[in-house]
Design a protein around this motif. Structure first.
Motif, mmCIF file in Angstrom:
data_model
loop_
_atom_site.group_PDB
_atom_site.id
_atom_site.type_symbol
_atom_site.label_atom_id
_atom_site.label_comp_id
_atom_site.label_asym_id
_atom_site.label_seq_id
_atom_site.Cartn_x
_atom_site.Cartn_y
_atom_site.Cartn_z
ATOM 1 N N CYS A 1 0.836 -1.202 0.000
ATOM 2 C CA CYS A 1 0.000 0.000 0.000
ATOM 3 C C CYS A 1 0.869 1.249 0.000
ATOM 4 O O CYS A 1 0.630 2.193 -0.765
ATOM 5 C CB CYS A 1 -0.915 0.018 1.222
ATOM 6 S SG CYS A 1 -2.261 -1.185 1.156
ATOM 7 N N LEU B 1 1.463 4.171 -2.903
ATOM 8 C CA LEU B 1 1.245 5.594 -2.645
ATOM 9 C C LEU B 1 2.471 6.407 -3.058
ATOM 10 O O LEU B 1 2.356 7.454 -3.707
ATOM 11 C CB LEU B 1 0.964 5.827 -1.162
ATOM 12 C CG LEU B 1 -0.362 5.342 -0.581
ATOM 13 C CD1 LEU B 1 -0.402 5.624 0.908
ATOM 14 C CD2 LEU B 1 -1.525 6.023 -1.271
ATOM 15 N N LEU C 1 -6.581 -0.082 2.562
ATOM 16 C CA LEU C 1 -5.332 0.662 2.640
ATOM 17 C C LEU C 1 -4.760 0.542 4.047
ATOM 18 O O LEU C 1 -5.421 0.894 5.023
ATOM 19 C CB LEU C 1 -5.559 2.131 2.280
ATOM 20 C CG LEU C 1 -5.579 2.415 0.772
ATOM 21 C CD1 LEU C 1 -6.049 3.830 0.516
ATOM 22 C CD2 LEU C 1 -4.199 2.200 0.164
ATOM 23 N N ALA D 1 -2.028 1.890 6.170
ATOM 24 C CA ALA D 1 -1.021 2.917 6.426
ATOM 25 C C ALA D 1 -0.794 2.973 7.931
ATOM 26 O O ALA D 1 -1.309 3.839 8.624
ATOM 27 C CB ALA D 1 -1.492 4.265 5.888
ATOM 28 N N GLU E 1 -0.306 7.643 7.689
ATOM 29 C CA GLU E 1 -1.659 8.143 7.431
ATOM 30 C C GLU E 1 -1.600 9.550 6.820
ATOM 31 O O GLU E 1 -2.351 9.876 5.890
ATOM 32 C CB GLU E 1 -2.470 8.159 8.730
ATOM 33 C CG GLU E 1 -3.913 8.626 8.573
ATOM 34 C CD GLU E 1 -4.775 7.660 7.779
ATOM 35 O OE1 GLU E 1 -5.813 8.113 7.251
ATOM 36 O OE2 GLU E 1 -4.415 6.470 7.674
ATOM 37 N N TYR F 1 -0.842 9.248 3.220
ATOM 38 C CA TYR F 1 -2.050 8.912 2.466
ATOM 39 C C TYR F 1 -2.877 10.174 2.186
ATOM 40 O O TYR F 1 -3.382 10.364 1.072
ATOM 41 C CB TYR F 1 -2.858 7.882 3.253
ATOM 42 C CG TYR F 1 -4.273 7.654 2.772
ATOM 43 C CD1 TYR F 1 -4.544 7.323 1.449
ATOM 44 C CD2 TYR F 1 -5.346 7.762 3.654
ATOM 45 C CE1 TYR F 1 -5.846 7.103 1.020
ATOM 46 C CE2 TYR F 1 -6.645 7.559 3.233
ATOM 47 C CZ TYR F 1 -6.884 7.235 1.918
ATOM 48 O OH TYR F 1 -8.170 7.033 1.483
#
Length: 427
Positions: free
Chosen positions: A264, A268, A290, A292, A298, A301
């Motif tokens: 993930c 990103l 997702l 994170a 986070e 993201y």
């Protein structure tokens, strides 16, 4: 002086080796590739800071190479481990480099005259290398390798080498010898899932379906395209890119139920790199969940969303190719909407797999494996200890990990090995 052998020269193995060496332990790193560095050396940037990967890794590699207590054996593979804690014998086989290692300075003059080009495994097959080569510019040790499998014996490399460091085929050979150690750290890393096993995505069937590691080499300034994002079919810049998550992870049909931990976040990162360098290119990520979970992840993201990356909770069906685009049939599981998504380039976020030779070695030594065939730690309270006294585990040999966790794991293995060698204990 106590002696420890670190099997594997990735970032976890390097960290373990340097930590032990700094504390007066004689360390030998055994690495089967021509250079230490592992998978991290192939990456362009690291998340969540987008720092240059080699800018972080190169000082660690150089520190290990220059440390008086560290010996690095590259192109060397462990064949057998015998003995017991405090008195291990490790039988290794060193492949011929066909170079006088004490004379070669890595200048590259021999590379410049070599007329042979073959696929470069370090570039994930996207680029080429010569029959005499360095894996990459920052390789440690700074030595070339003569590949006689593809060499045509033109001898141009021998003629141009001012140090006379290039050897003929009969002047070097495979060598098998024993090393002795009080403790062993296994830091052999991972392999990547073979995307061909998910044939529905068209990997190797369609030129513009690539894996995440291929993309990493493509977007890297030192890679085969010098950092330019291209479609492999026609060399043009893609106007739309789709990332497909969980390829070879969390897949019950393949008996791979585990999450590979990093997919993930590296999707990103790579999506943000595309948006940064190609702001007109549309980027979408098809995800299951997702994850994170780390410090600053986070927030990373949220930055990705602000950069205009589209997130769709969906897993595509069979990918089809038209004259101009790839078609991905999807169902958005949040809205229930079914649609055909078009893309110029599809990137498969492939997961981590246990390294097969590590599994073989573990079975020979009766080191316990977990249900996913990674090495099993003694307990959650002893995450670096294996089930065999004197043998410790670091990095992704233990489980899928990101780079910071791999560094921490290498330090933990070094600490456990040092305590064991100097103060005893069951392991």
């Amino acid at each position: 002086m106590k002696e420890c052998i670190v099997v594997g020269g990735g970032v976890a193995g390097i960290q373990a080796a340097v930590n032990l060496a700094d504390n007066g332990v004689k360390v030998t790193i055994v690495e089967r590739e021509p250079s230490i560095g592992g998978h991290m050396a192939m990456l362009d940037k690291t998340f969540p800071t987008n720092d240059c990967s080699l800018c972080i890794l190169s000082p660690k590699m150089t520190e290990a190479a220059r440390h008086p207590n560290v010996t690095i054996l590259t192109m060397t593979e462990v064949k057998k481990i015998s003995g017991s804690a405090g008195n291990f014998t490790v039988t290794v086989t060193k492949q011929p480099r066909y170079i006088k290692e004490e004379d070669c300075v890595g200048c590259g003059r021999c590379i410049s005259v070599c007329p042979v080009e073959v696929y470069n495994r370090f570039d994930a097959g996207l680029g080429v290398r010569h029959a005499i080569y360095k894996p990459y510019a920052q390789a440690v040790p700074n030595l070339v390798v003569r590949d006689f499998k593809h060499c045509i014996n033109c001898n141009l490399c021998e003629d141009i080498c001012g140090k006379h460091a290039v050897l003929k085929q009969d002047e070097d050979s495979e060598k098998t010898f024993d090393l002795h150690a009080d403790a062993i750290i296994i830091a052999t890393g991972y392999t990547l899932f073979d995307a061909q096993k998910k044939s529905r995505f068209g990997y190797l069937k369609y030129a513009d379906v690539i894996t995440s590691i291929e993309f990493e080499r493509m977007i890297n300034a030192g890679g085969p395209t010098c950092g330019s994002l291209r479609r492999l079919s026609d060399g043009t810049t893609p106007k739309s890119v789709v990332f497909v998550q969980c390829v070879g992870s969390r897949d019950v049909s393949l008996h791979r139920n585990y999450c590979s931990c990093v997919c993930c976040m590296y999707a990103l990162k790579n999506a943000m790199l595309i948006r940064e360098h190609y702001p007109d290119t549309e980027v979408a990520i098809l995800y299951n969940d997702l994850r994170a979970y780390g410090k600053g992840y986070e927030e990373y993201y949220e930055r990705a969303k602000e950069a205009g990356i589209v997130f769709i909770r969906a897993f595509p069906g069979d990918v089809e190719e038209t004259k101009d685009h790839l078609i991905l049939p999807i169902e958005n599981t949040e809205t229930g909407e079914c649609m055909n998504l078009t893309a110029d380039l599809v990137i498969l976020s492939v997961g981590m797999s246990p390294e097969p030779n590590t599994v073989r070695l573990a079975e020979e030594l009766n080191i316990k494996l977990n249900c996913d065939s990674f090495l099993n730690a003694e307990s959650m309270f002893a995450p670096a200890k294996s089930s065999v006294p004197g043998i410790f585990i670091a990095g992704t040999a233990l489980a899928p990990k990101d780079i910071p966790d791999s560094v921490i794991s290498g330090g933990a293995a070094a600490s456990s090995a040092y305590i064991f060698m100097n103060f005893g204990g069951s392991n």
